[in-house]
Each structure stands twice: as structure tokens, then as C-alpha cells.
Design an enzyme around this catalytic site. Sequence first.
Site, PDB file in Angstrom:
ATOM      1  N   LYS A  70       0.842  -1.194   0.000  1.00  0.00           N
ATOM      2  CA  LYS A  70       0.000   0.000   0.000  1.00  0.00           C
ATOM      3  C   LYS A  70       0.881   1.251   0.000  1.00  0.00           C
ATOM      4  O   LYS A  70       1.926   1.294   0.674  1.00  0.00           O
ATOM      5  CB  LYS A  70      -0.891  -0.036   1.239  1.00  0.00           C
ATOM      6  CG  LYS A  70      -1.884   1.098   1.378  1.00  0.00           C
ATOM      7  CD  LYS A  70      -2.753   0.857   2.617  1.00  0.00           C
ATOM      8  CE  LYS A  70      -3.697   1.986   2.914  1.00  0.00           C
ATOM      9  NZ  LYS A  70      -4.526   1.721   4.115  1.00  0.00           N
ATOM     10  N   SER A 146      -9.123   2.511   3.734  1.00  0.00           N
ATOM     11  CA  SER A 146      -8.199   3.172   2.829  1.00  0.00           C
ATOM     12  C   SER A 146      -7.318   2.208   2.034  1.00  0.00           C
ATOM     13  O   SER A 146      -6.557   2.632   1.164  1.00  0.00           O
ATOM     14  CB  SER A 146      -7.288   4.115   3.635  1.00  0.00           C
ATOM     15  OG  SER A 146      -6.500   3.394   4.564  1.00  0.00           O
ATOM     16  N   SER A 170      -9.607   0.200   7.867  1.00  0.00           N
ATOM     17  CA  SER A 170      -9.052   0.260   6.512  1.00  0.00           C
ATOM     18  C   SER A 170      -8.575  -1.067   5.948  1.00  0.00           C
ATOM     19  O   SER A 170      -8.221  -1.135   4.767  1.00  0.00           O
ATOM     20  CB  SER A 170      -7.897   1.275   6.465  1.00  0.00           C
ATOM     21  OG  SER A 170      -8.394   2.579   6.642  1.00  0.00           O
TER      22      SER A 170
END
Length: 489
Positions: A70, A146, A170
Site C-alpha cells: 500500500k 483506505s 481500513s
Amino acid sequence: MNFEEYRRHDATGLAQLVADKEVTAAELLDLARNRAAAVNPRINAVVRDVPASPTDAAEGPFSGVPFLIKDLAQDYAGLPTSRGSRALMSTPVAEHSEIVRRWQDAGLVIFGKTNTPEFGAKGITEPDAWGPARNPWDLTRTPGGSSGGSAAAVAAGIVPCAGANDGGGSIRIPAACCGLVGLKPGRGLTPSGPATGESMHGAAVQGVVSRTVRDTAAMLDVVRGGEPWGPYVPGMPSSTFASCVGADPGALRIGVRVPSAINPSPHPEAAAAVEATVRTLTELGHHVDELPRAPFDDAALARDFLLTWFVYTAWELDEAKRISGAGDDAFERDTLILAALGRATSGVDYVDAVQRRHEHTRRLTTFFESYDLLLTPALATPPPTIGEFDLPVVLQRAADVLIKTRTAKVLRYTKIVDDMVDKNLGWVPYTQLANLTGRPAISLPLHWTAGGLPLGVQFVAPLAGESLLIRLAAQLEQAMPWSDRLAPV
């Protein structure tokens, strides 16, 4: 090996094929890159290439398996970590995050970074910097956030597993949106450094999204444990998490709660997801009780979560300015609004909200004196459509004026805050509990809507409950299998 064969294997299975010399790491990387080339223009999950040499992969339990990290809190030395922000898109970092080192030591071949909202501050992934990530099950809808880029990449078959992190849901929100397994480990079990000792006072932790429980368990094994610069040494289970897959969880007592103070009437599909899970749990011999009220003050917890999130966003924005030299025009409107709200919060109010985490934790601990697990929906609604949470034009213009005149702190006293709270937490009111209390929680893909969209359910466990979550998750995976479902992208 062709893509159909590649897609049928999880990361554990691919690693075994490499170990048995039935396929090479280079072949797997080619398959992953080719799949990304085919679908990423539609889902916008992978936003940055990472130089990868599969022949240099370390010997480890996942040697030769393609992997994505990520683009937030998972630094790769020599490349920028944009955090979803235009301000940081060209600023390289000096060293790997510890979590990245551990993935590399496990033999994973990291070849890209995934899309994330600016500073990870939303439950959707629609940053101005990269554009919106899209859900492979329905391209008009969000993959959540996220870690939305990671979840979209896994659901689309680019990789079987990808890096994620979780400060308010997330990992679990995108897992629930995309039909994946998403385990948020308990506080301190996975590393946060070396850039920070613990993020958001320990509320944010590192992990993965995956298609199978055994991958989630084995991935936790390769990253678990403290670090020299960390705030404490976490307790380790006596056996591996992978050994929990297939182990009998025993007859559990589970409390279930569907309504929340933020959303008293969740979507019928959210209730249906829990009902289907309860039926299966009962058939498996578990005892499930419907709770007449939440075992904690969920309205107060939501306020405390948002207050600390506003302040943290203000700090993130200021740090990004220090690193990059950028001005306000390099950041999104919503980020500037959140930061303004954070700056309008007094230090005493902020500490008060952090201190109240102890009250929330005590109430949840009292609940666990009678129950082994808490069951809730993971989402209160099916995945929203792209752009659904954009501010109305009138509010956008008003906010722009307040930001330019540096009077945006007055937004704290306007309807805009209520709108942001209702929209941004109304569909995800369940996940913040585990972050503020530091407890482990998992989202499992146990339901698909009538329209074919995934909708996960969440289990929250007491301290050191990761092993129990994995045992139960594996049992449910056998009873309600999901990994053979393919997203239509």
C-alpha cells in the site's frame, strides 16, 4: 501456467508450486504483471511500479509469490510514499518500513504500490492524486478504503494477497466491499516502524487483505512481533497462526448486534449478512445471542474517533508540508477541512478523547467476560457508488472561501461536519471499536447481495484473540466457501 491456473491458487499454494519447481518466480511475476496490465486501467488499483527481480527473492515461506504494498505507511526505499497526496508524489523515502522488510524476508516479490485516499483519511479510495480505485465486482462502486487499491487488486486476481493497514477499518472495510478476508491484528502485534513507534496512539496497525484464511494466518506469522524502536514487546501465541487453520474453535458464545447509534437502521442486506452467518454458527454448535443494546457507548466512541482523526489529519498535513514544501493547494479540499477541524480542537479536548478509550475498552472487556466474540455487520450498506460522498457544490464553494480566508475552523459549528459524519461513518459505523480499544477483529466475505455485491461480517475478539478469530474463520470458510467466487472485471 496460465491465468486461470494462477487465479485458482492462493499465496500459500503458489509458494508451494515454486518450492516444488512446478513454476518459477519469474513466471508468476509475468502473470501478475500481465493481469495488472489487463485490468488495472479499469480498476486503478496499482498506482506505482516497484522494480522487482524475482531471482533475488529471499528463501522463505512465500518465496517467489508476487505481492503489492500500500502507498501509505509501507515505505519502499528510494521510491516516494505518496500517502495518496499530490504533495508527496515525488518525494522518495530513505529506507524500507519494517513491515516491507519482513515481507521481503518471507520471499515475496514486491512489484507495485496500491491506491489509497489522501492520508488514508476516508473509508473510500478516491484521491485527487491518483483518481478513484474501482470495485472489481461493480466498476461504479468503491472498493472501500483506505486499503481500497490493495483489495481491488486482490479481488481482480492481480495478486492473491496484498499489503494493507487499518486505523479505523481500513483493512476490514475494503475486504468487506471486495469479498476478501481482512484481519486487523491487535495493537502492537505487527511493526509500525522505523518511521514511527506506533501510529495514531496504536489505533493503526499493519496487515493484509487476502482471499483465504490460511493466507491471512500465514502472512501474520511472517510479520508478527515487536521491533527495537517499538513502544512494547507484544505477547506471542505459543503456536503459529497458520496452525490454527483447521483447528476446532470449540463451542463459542457469540453476542450479535446489528443496529448502531450512527445508523440505527442498516440496509436490509447488512442484516441479511448477519442472519445468514448466525444460522451457520448455530448449525456449527455455537451459541449466539442477539444483544438488546451495544456493549459500549457507540455514539461516544464515534465522536472520540472523529475528534482524534481530525487532529491526526492536521498533523499529517503539516508533516507533509515540512517534507515537501507544498502549500495548501497541493491538498484536497476534504483534507483541508479535516485539518481545520483538528486545529480547532483544544489540546485538553484531544487528550480527553484519547483518555476515554480506556472507558470504551473497559466496557468491551466486561462484555467479553460473558462472550467469546462480538459479531456485527462489517458495513451498514452495500459498497457505495464512486463520487457518492463528494460535497455538494454549494458546500464546496463555501468551504473554499473559508479555507482561503483561514477561517475554516468555523466549519466545526456548521452543518458540513454533521454531513461528513453521517456520510463517512454512516455506512461504516462498526469498525472503529477495534481500533480505539486495540482489539483484533476480522471481516469475512459471508454474504453476497441480490445484485451480486460482496458484503462482509465482522467478528471482534478480546486481547490476543487472533488465534480464535482464525480458527473460527477457517471453520466458516469450510461451511460457507467464498474463494471460488470470481469478480466479473
